[in-house]
Design a protein around this motif. Structure first.
Motif, PDB file in Angstrom:
ATOM      1  N   GLU A  39     -68.000   8.296 -72.821  1.00 57.20           N
ATOM      2  CA  GLU A  39     -67.338   9.590 -73.005  1.00 57.20           C
ATOM      3  C   GLU A  39     -68.341  10.730 -73.082  1.00 57.20           C
ATOM      4  O   GLU A  39     -68.030  11.863 -72.721  1.00 57.20           O
ATOM      5  CB  GLU A  39     -66.463   9.543 -74.260  1.00 57.20           C
ATOM      6  CG  GLU A  39     -65.220   8.676 -74.079  1.00 57.20           C
ATOM      7  CD  GLU A  39     -64.481   8.411 -75.387  1.00 57.20           C
ATOM      8  OE1 GLU A  39     -64.867   9.006 -76.416  1.00 57.20           O
ATOM      9  OE2 GLU A  39     -63.540   7.605 -75.380  1.00 57.20           O
ATOM     10  N   VAL A  40     -69.548  10.442 -73.559  1.00 57.98           N
ATOM     11  CA  VAL A  40     -70.598  11.464 -73.589  1.00 57.98           C
ATOM     12  C   VAL A  40     -70.900  11.952 -72.177  1.00 57.98           C
ATOM     13  O   VAL A  40     -71.023  13.154 -71.917  1.00 57.98           O
ATOM     14  CB  VAL A  40     -71.888  10.918 -74.243  1.00 57.98           C
ATOM     15  CG1 VAL A  40     -73.055  11.890 -74.035  1.00 57.98           C
ATOM     16  CG2 VAL A  40     -71.671  10.677 -75.728  1.00 57.98           C
ATOM     17  N   LEU A  50     -73.313  15.347 -81.009  1.00 58.10           N
ATOM     18  CA  LEU A  50     -72.727  14.195 -80.319  1.00 58.10           C
ATOM     19  C   LEU A  50     -73.794  13.183 -79.914  1.00 58.10           C
ATOM     20  O   LEU A  50     -73.659  11.982 -80.177  1.00 58.10           O
ATOM     21  CB  LEU A  50     -71.971  14.676 -79.083  1.00 58.10           C
ATOM     22  CG  LEU A  50     -71.396  13.585 -78.174  1.00 58.10           C
ATOM     23  CD1 LEU A  50     -70.355  12.764 -78.910  1.00 58.10           C
ATOM     24  CD2 LEU A  50     -70.810  14.203 -76.912  1.00 58.10           C
ATOM     25  N   VAL A  51     -74.868  13.652 -79.291  1.00 60.71           N
ATOM     26  CA  VAL A  51     -75.913  12.750 -78.799  1.00 60.71           C
ATOM     27  C   VAL A  51     -76.564  11.999 -79.953  1.00 60.71           C
ATOM     28  O   VAL A  51     -76.806  10.788 -79.875  1.00 60.71           O
ATOM     29  CB  VAL A  51     -76.968  13.530 -77.985  1.00 60.71           C
ATOM     30  CG1 VAL A  51     -78.155  12.629 -77.649  1.00 60.71           C
ATOM     31  CG2 VAL A  51     -76.348  14.093 -76.712  1.00 60.71           C
ATOM     32  N   SER A  70     -65.372  10.196 -79.204  1.00 64.79           N
ATOM     33  CA  SER A  70     -66.583  10.794 -78.649  1.00 64.79           C
ATOM     34  C   SER A  70     -66.247  11.986 -77.748  1.00 64.79           C
ATOM     35  O   SER A  70     -66.924  13.025 -77.803  1.00 64.79           O
ATOM     36  CB  SER A  70     -67.365   9.740 -77.859  1.00 64.79           C
ATOM     37  OG  SER A  70     -68.634  10.199 -77.503  1.00 64.79           O
ATOM     38  N   ALA A  71     -65.204  11.852 -76.929  1.00 66.83           N
ATOM     39  CA  ALA A  71     -64.802  12.944 -76.037  1.00 66.83           C
ATOM     40  C   ALA A  71     -64.342  14.160 -76.833  1.00 66.83           C
ATOM     41  O   ALA A  71     -64.604  15.312 -76.440  1.00 66.83           O
ATOM     42  CB  ALA A  71     -63.688  12.469 -75.110  1.00 66.83           C
ATOM     43  N   PRO A  98     -73.805  19.790 -78.434  1.00 67.13           N
ATOM     44  CA  PRO A  98     -74.243  18.525 -77.808  1.00 67.13           C
ATOM     45  C   PRO A  98     -75.198  17.708 -78.669  1.00 67.13           C
ATOM     46  O   PRO A  98     -75.137  16.475 -78.663  1.00 67.13           O
ATOM     47  CB  PRO A  98     -74.928  18.990 -76.519  1.00 67.13           C
ATOM     48  CG  PRO A  98     -74.302  20.308 -76.212  1.00 67.13           C
ATOM     49  CD  PRO A  98     -74.006  20.929 -77.537  1.00 67.13           C
ATOM     50  N   LYS A 105     -67.349  15.888 -78.339  1.00 68.48           N
ATOM     51  CA  LYS A 105     -68.051  16.578 -77.255  1.00 68.48           C
ATOM     52  C   LYS A 105     -67.475  17.976 -77.028  1.00 68.48           C
ATOM     53  O   LYS A 105     -68.222  18.933 -76.751  1.00 68.48           O
ATOM     54  CB  LYS A 105     -67.941  15.744 -75.977  1.00 68.48           C
ATOM     55  CG  LYS A 105     -68.661  16.326 -74.773  1.00 68.48           C
ATOM     56  CD  LYS A 105     -68.502  15.403 -73.573  1.00 68.48           C
ATOM     57  CE  LYS A 105     -69.222  15.954 -72.343  1.00 68.48           C
ATOM     58  NZ  LYS A 105     -69.077  15.043 -71.174  1.00 68.48           N
ATOM     59  N   LEU A 106     -66.162  18.110 -77.163  1.00 65.76           N
ATOM     60  CA  LEU A 106     -65.507  19.400 -76.935  1.00 65.76           C
ATOM     61  C   LEU A 106     -65.619  20.344 -78.117  1.00 65.76           C
ATOM     62  O   LEU A 106     -65.595  21.572 -77.947  1.00 65.76           O
ATOM     63  CB  LEU A 106     -64.024  19.172 -76.616  1.00 65.76           C
ATOM     64  CG  LEU A 106     -63.703  18.465 -75.291  1.00 65.76           C
ATOM     65  CD1 LEU A 106     -62.214  18.201 -75.180  1.00 65.76           C
ATOM     66  CD2 LEU A 106     -64.193  19.291 -74.107  1.00 65.76           C
TER      67      LEU A 106
END
Length: 425
Positions: free
Chosen positions: A323-324, A90-91, A78-79, A87, A82-83
């Protein structure tokens, strides 16, 4: 020999040195998965055995890539998403994962409660509550280094399905022939079972879990990420360990699933029982056909893998969501140190428990979990393939050509499966 000496002996057992691949593989055969494999064997006999050797290299490759992402970068899946992605990607993925995991937990604990009632005679609602309490106590109160050791020993519960095969008559010539040359008429029913098998074998929650477990193990051993590691021998050793650990863990998982399909094929299918809707129903049907010992082996296997599967489902959701938002997330931390992380674990399981007392049936929960997992799996696998192939993420440790080929094959196959599932739904 006193208790402390026994504990030292146990900790020195080779099983204690096995990595995250074993736990991930066994968690793949959770009670919901056992229902799917039992239905495959009951409905189509030996003709669904081919799915396991076919799925093995595909699922193993994806899990290896997830493990590499975690170990190389020192961050969970997840991290890393995110990078590297917007967004909204990921969400959306994490939100759908949370919903699917809660529904899957609901189906799993219902199956465990029903099977426990068959074995003990105690009401299944009471048994379900006890299992939920046990899993929460173990995850929240016991540090990772001890808890994961407990999970590794629970992995032995899958041996029950291999033992089942010694209690029934099997024509091994027919088994081998059907594995490689199945007599399968392609239809909506057979396609649905194949989609179900691959959906429960290549599951999104396993991607997040294994990646985060590599980070947990790395931190526990006080080692840097492979991007920060300067010793080439350590790097080579770690990447080799990940491959061996993951491929062997997935092999263990697939052999167990193969045994479940085979056991139900030579018993339920042979007896004309074609429809299996719950794990308890599969265990009950075996009782008059194969005897009390076979029934107990099958039932105990369901309970053992359930005690592994539920924590992995809840833990993977907690890792992903933490991680989000950048929350502290480690099973090695205490509840006070990582309160939000453990709150997600507790809420996931307690909401799943509440579903047992709602109008939603566990089988409906399992169906919706499969639909959502089918939706999540494909974009998530695309993200995994992109991450594992980017030098900006993986440095010199990008996925090899063979891993990229198998990884994209797995992604393409899951895309077809998800499209079929969506159209059928």
């Amino acid at each position: 020999m006193n208790l402390s000496e026994i504990w030292v002996r146990i900790k020195q057992h080779p099983l204690s040195r096995v990595g995250p691949g074993l736990v991930t593989g066994v968690a793949d055969d959770d009670p919901s998965g056992i229902v799917t494999y039992s239905q495959a064997g009951a409905q189509f006999g030996l003709n669904m055995l081919w799915t396991m050797p076919f799925a093995y290299p595909l699922m193993s490759t994806i899990q290896v890539l997830c493990a590499r992402i975690g170990r190389v970068t020192g961050r969970g899946l997840s991290a890393n998403i995110k990078l590297a992605f917007p967004p909204v990607v990921l969400v959306s993925l994490v939100l759908l994962l949370l919903i699917a995991n809660v529904l899957n937990i609901a189906a799993d604990i219902a199956a465990m409660g029903e099977v426990a009632q068959l074995v003990t005679g105690i009401n299944w609602h009471i048994m379900t509550g006890l299992f939920v309490l046990l899993t929460l106590v173990l995850q929240i109160l016991i540090p990772y280094r001890h808890y994961v050791f407990f999970l590794k020993w629970l992995s032995l519960s899958l041996l029950a399905y291999g033992a089942v095969l010694f209690t029934v008559h099997i024509s091994w010539g027919d088994v081998i022939w059907s594995t490689f040359f199945p007599q399968l008429t392609w239809s909506a029913d057979s396609a649905a079972v194949v989609v179900g098998i691959f959906g429960t074998t290549i599951s999104p929650y396993l991607f997040f879990w294994q990646s985060s477990q590599e980070v947990e193990d790395m931190n526990l051993r006080g080692q840097p990420s492979l991007l920060e590691q300067k010793n080439p021998e350590v790097i080579t050793s770690e990447l080799r360990r990940i491959h061996w650990d993951t491929w062997s863990g997935m092999l263990y998982s697939n052999v167990a699933a193969y045994c479940i399909i085979l056991a139900t094929a030579v018993t339920l299918y042979a007896a004309g029982i074609r429809d299996i809707n719950t794990a308890a129903q599969a265990a009950s049907a075996l009782r008059p056909l194969a005897g009390e010992f076979t029934f107990l082996l099958f039932a105990l296997g369901i309970l053992g893998v359930g005690l592994m599967g539920v924590p992995v489902l809840a833990g993977s959701a907690a890792y992903a969501l933490s991680e989000v938002f950048g929350w502290r997330s480690s099973l090695e931390d205490s509840a006070a140190q990582a309160s939000k992380f453990y709150a997600i674990i507790a809420l996931s399981v307690l909401i799943a428990l509440a579903i047992q007392y709602s109008p939603i049936s566990p089988m409906k929960a399992l169906f919706w979990s499969a639909v959502i997992n089918g939706i999540v799996a494909v974009p998530l696998m695309v993200a995994i393939m992109v991450l594992s192939s980017k030098q900006s993420v993986m440095g010199a440790h990008v996925a090899s050509l063979s891993m990229r080929i198998f990884g994209w094959l797995a992604t393409g196959f899951m895309a077809v499966a998800a499209a079929y599932l969506f159209i059928a739904w």
